[in-house]
Design a protein around this motif. Structure first.
Motif, short mmCIF file in Angstrom:
data_model
loop_
_atom_site.label_atom_id
_atom_site.label_comp_id
_atom_site.label_asym_id
_atom_site.label_seq_id
_atom_site.Cartn_x
_atom_site.Cartn_y
_atom_site.Cartn_z
N GLN A 80 -69.59 -31.48 -13.85
CA GLN A 80 -69.66 -30.63 -12.64
C GLN A 80 -69.71 -31.47 -11.37
OE1 GLN A 80 -72.36 -27.31 -12.53
NE2 GLN A 80 -72.19 -27.02 -14.74
N ALA A 81 -70.25 -32.69 -11.51
CA ALA A 81 -70.33 -33.58 -10.34
C ALA A 81 -69.02 -34.31 -10.10
CB ALA A 81 -71.47 -34.58 -10.55
N GLY A 82 -68.03 -34.05 -10.93
CA GLY A 82 -66.70 -34.61 -10.68
C GLY A 82 -66.33 -35.79 -11.57
N VAL A 83 -67.19 -36.14 -12.53
CA VAL A 83 -66.84 -37.24 -13.44
C VAL A 83 -65.71 -36.76 -14.35
CG1 VAL A 83 -67.70 -38.68 -15.34
CG2 VAL A 83 -69.19 -38.17 -13.39
N SER A 84 -64.76 -37.66 -14.61
CA SER A 84 -63.62 -37.27 -15.45
C SER A 84 -64.03 -37.18 -16.92
CB SER A 84 -62.49 -38.30 -15.31
OG SER A 84 -61.57 -38.12 -16.36
N ALA A 85 -63.52 -36.15 -17.60
CA ALA A 85 -63.83 -35.99 -19.03
C ALA A 85 -63.07 -37.01 -19.86
CB ALA A 85 -63.46 -34.58 -19.48
N ASN A 86 -62.12 -37.72 -19.24
CA ASN A 86 -61.31 -38.68 -20.00
C ASN A 86 -61.47 -40.11 -19.48
OD1 ASN A 86 -59.91 -36.84 -21.85
ND2 ASN A 86 -59.09 -35.96 -19.97
N VAL A 87 -62.60 -40.38 -18.82
CA VAL A 87 -62.82 -41.73 -18.28
C VAL A 87 -62.94 -42.72 -19.46
CG1 VAL A 87 -65.35 -41.44 -18.17
CG2 VAL A 87 -64.23 -43.06 -16.65
N VAL A 88 -62.37 -43.92 -19.29
CA VAL A 88 -62.39 -44.87 -20.42
C VAL A 88 -63.25 -46.08 -20.10
CG1 VAL A 88 -60.15 -44.25 -21.40
CG2 VAL A 88 -60.25 -45.98 -19.60
N ASP A 89 -63.85 -46.65 -21.16
CA ASP A 89 -64.58 -47.91 -20.98
C ASP A 89 -63.60 -49.07 -21.21
OD1 ASP A 89 -64.25 -48.21 -23.70
OD2 ASP A 89 -66.34 -47.85 -24.23
N ASN A 90 -64.11 -50.30 -21.27
CA ASN A 90 -63.20 -51.45 -21.38
C ASN A 90 -62.48 -51.52 -22.72
OD1 ASN A 90 -63.92 -52.12 -18.84
ND2 ASN A 90 -65.35 -53.76 -19.41
N LYS A 91 -62.93 -50.74 -23.69
CA LYS A 91 -62.24 -50.72 -24.99
C LYS A 91 -61.35 -49.49 -25.14
CE LYS A 91 -65.42 -53.59 -27.60
NZ LYS A 91 -64.52 -54.73 -27.56
N GLY A 92 -61.19 -48.78 -24.03
CA GLY A 92 -60.32 -47.60 -24.05
C GLY A 92 -60.97 -46.38 -24.66
N CYS A 93 -62.30 -46.44 -24.86
CA CYS A 93 -63.00 -45.29 -25.45
C CYS A 93 -63.24 -44.21 -24.42
CB CYS A 93 -64.37 -45.72 -25.99
SG CYS A 93 -64.32 -46.26 -27.66
N THR A 94 -62.92 -42.98 -24.77
CA THR A 94 -63.20 -41.84 -23.90
C THR A 94 -64.56 -41.25 -24.32
OG1 THR A 94 -62.04 -40.45 -25.46
CG2 THR A 94 -60.77 -41.25 -23.57
N PRO A 95 -65.15 -40.39 -23.49
CA PRO A 95 -66.42 -39.76 -23.90
C PRO A 95 -66.30 -39.01 -25.24
CG PRO A 95 -66.07 -39.44 -21.56
CD PRO A 95 -64.82 -40.08 -22.08
N ILE A 96 -65.17 -38.35 -25.47
CA ILE A 96 -65.05 -37.57 -26.72
C ILE A 96 -64.98 -38.51 -27.93
CG2 ILE A 96 -62.52 -37.28 -26.77
CD1 ILE A 96 -63.02 -34.37 -27.58
N ILE A 97 -64.41 -39.69 -27.76
CA ILE A 97 -64.39 -40.66 -28.87
C ILE A 97 -65.82 -41.10 -29.18
CG2 ILE A 97 -63.76 -43.05 -29.47
CD1 ILE A 97 -61.04 -42.57 -28.27
N MET A 98 -66.58 -41.33 -28.10
CA MET A 98 -67.99 -41.73 -28.27
C MET A 98 -68.74 -40.64 -29.04
SD MET A 98 -68.55 -44.55 -26.96
CE MET A 98 -69.68 -45.70 -26.31
N ALA A 99 -68.54 -39.38 -28.62
CA ALA A 99 -69.22 -38.26 -29.28
C ALA A 99 -68.81 -38.18 -30.75
CB ALA A 99 -68.89 -36.95 -28.56
N ALA A 100 -67.53 -38.48 -31.03
CA ALA A 100 -67.04 -38.42 -32.41
C ALA A 100 -67.64 -39.55 -33.25
CB ALA A 100 -65.52 -38.50 -32.43
#
Ligand SMILES: [Zn+2]
Ligand SMILES: [Zn+2]
Length: 502
Positions: free
Chosen positions: A96-116
């Motif tokens: 809600q604060a505007g953070v992207s749901a698909n932001v990646v870390d240095n290994k290309g991990c998205t938040p949903i990958i982390m959750a998985a």
């Protein structure tokens, strides 16, 4: 001084007490939220990791950074840390604060990958509802499904496949979910992926390694024995599997439609007009009239059933957004997978009872029966009547053709290889079509769809408390058939749509 400030803000966050954080902020100023700990993480990382909603909101209210990556080789964002522990409410605040749901870390991990990776099924579902792309892979091309399988999160694996993710998808090393299941000795996943989802156990990755080789390298004898048995079985069945040779090789595109048309137009009708009709018209004039009549019905029904809406459910409905919001207060333990399975993240709707998302049509269908490759359309609530008439007319046409062709050759021609082949093929089609016709009418008479009868174990409403199949919609043969052909008021059936599957 800076070190003291740093210590106090991170200690305050660790305590989880908003008052402590407020006190540090009042004493040192809101700039404390931009500090880093000795590993390069911000206060927001820790507040997200520990699930302190009030503190995250406080950082936000004080314009503190809530989306800065860590200053280390991982480059994780606070949202990644919220996902590690499955904090749906925190992720909601960040999005809600505007953070992207698909932001990646240095290994290309998205938040949903982390959750998985950590098996948080509710959060995975929530993120999909908020626009996360589950098909995005990390730097090695591993997506959510790869990670769920690798870490042995079976419920999540089933859920992701249910949501339409392809288990045959490969990573940059040419490895599918089956390879990863073998690497990590996830025996249950190996069985399900091979048997239910038909992943090839002989498929080599880019290093030439098959799932069997990977399991052998792990010295997993149970899995190796299982894979050996499956390979033997496959060799045996591949020799005798004529049905899959005849049908599956056609694929799921428009080839089956073409196959149907070619059979009728290129040799069925020419044989009838050139051979059967001239010889047998005088023997069976009435049968020919019936044959011609059902041919007309067949083509009208084929046109209707393949071009009409099978019962598409409206997409992007507000109920879906409400259901996604509800997930914020759910946890992996309190939410049933059946509830999550009612959400279609592709159509963005809450699926009513008996509906299903068709992967070929890419739509959710009301009272889904099956996707028929021969009409290149789904069969559902709106076109099931025409489909039943279509299968009926095909069966009658083929049965008459079979009888007429035998009669023609027996009485007027000599049996040669061409006629034998023709009659045999006609017989095969006639019996297959008759089988489908009987099945369609039987299912209509007991008010069960093809999907429900084949996969009743997937649906709680189709089983009694002992796990045996039941017929919750059966209202007697006459009423069932009247409903099937839309000849009766359907108040009862519509009211059943409201039932929630538990
Ligand atoms: Zn859908
Ligand atoms: Zn379909």
């Amino acid at each position: 001084m800076e070190i003291e400030k740093e210590k106090s803000i991170f200690n305050a966050i660790e305590s989880g007490l908003l008052e402590s954080v407020q006190a540090v902020s009042a004493a040192e100023g809101p700039s404390v939220f931009s500090l880093r700990d000795d590993k390069g993480y911000t206060p927001a990382h820790w507040a997200c990791y520990r699930g302190h909603e009030e503190i995250v909101r406080f950082i936000l209210d004080n314009n503190g950074p809530i989306d800065k990556p860590s200053n280390n080789e991982l480059g994780a964002h606070p949202i990644h840390w919220a996902c590690v522990n499955g904090h749906v409410a925190i992720v909601d605040i960040l999005l809600q604060a505007g953070v992207s749901a698909n932001v990646v870390d240095n290994k290309g991990c998205t938040p949903i990958i982390m959750a998985a990776q950590y098996g948080h099924i509710v959060l995975v579902s929530f993120l999909m509802g908020k626009g996360a792309k589950p098909q995005m892979g990390d730097e090695d091309g591993n997506g959510v499904l790869h990670w769920a399988v690798f870490y042995g999160h079976m419920e999540l694996m089933r859920y992701l496949i249910h949501c339409g993710l392809n288990p045959k998808e490969i990573n940059k090393y040419g490895q599918s979910a089956l390879h990863l299941a073998c690497i990590n000795s996830n025996f249950q996943a190996v069985q399900e992926l091979h048997v239910k989802h038909e992943l090839d156990i002989n498929k080599e990755d880019k290093d030439g390694k098959t799932p069997l080789m990977l399991a052998s390298a792990n010295h997993n004898t149970v899995m190796v024995d299982y894979l050996h048995k499956q390979i033997k079985k496959k060799k045996f069945f591949s020799k005798i599997d004529l049905i899959s040779l005849a049908f599956n090789t056609l694929g799921s595109g428009r080839k089956p439609v073409l196959f149907f048309m070619i059979n009728f137009l290129c040799w069925g009708y020419p044989m009838y007009v050139g051979l059967c009709l001239p010889y047998t018209w005088s023997d069976f004039p009435l049968l020919h009239v019936v044959f011609l009549f059902f041919n007309i019905v067949l083509w009208i029904c084929l046109f209707h059933v393949s071009t009409t809406d099978p019962g598409y459910l409206p997409r992007n409905v507000p109920e879906y957004d409400m259901a996604i919001k509800q997930l914020v207060i759910c946890s992996d333990k309190t939410v049933g997978q059946n509830l999550l399975c009612t959400l279609c993240h592709t159509c963005r709707l809450v699926k009513p009872l008996r509906s299903k998302h068709c992967r070929v049509c890419n739509r959710c269908i009301k009272v889904f029966d099956h996707h028929c490759p021969y009409i290149y359309n789904c069969v559902g609530y709106k076109n099931r009547g025409s489909f039943a008439l279509f299968t009926t007319s095909v069966s009658i046409v083929l049965a008459i053709s079979f009888k007429l062709s035998i009669h023609t050759v027996n009485n007027y021609l000599e049996w040669n290889w061409l006629y034998k082949f023709y009659v045999l093929l006609m017989g095969f089609y006639a019996f297959s079509a008759f089988g489908l016709f009987v099945l369609a009418i039987y299912n209509a008479a007991i008010n069960v769809t093809t999907n429900e009868s084949l996969a009743f174990k997937k649906y709680a409403y189709m089983q009694d408390k002992f796990g045996r199949v039941k017929r919750p919609f059966d209202q007697g043969v006459v009423n069932n058939l009247l409903d099937f052909f839309h000849l009766r008021n359907l108040i009862e059936e519509d009211s059943l749509d409201q039932i929630t599957v538990t």
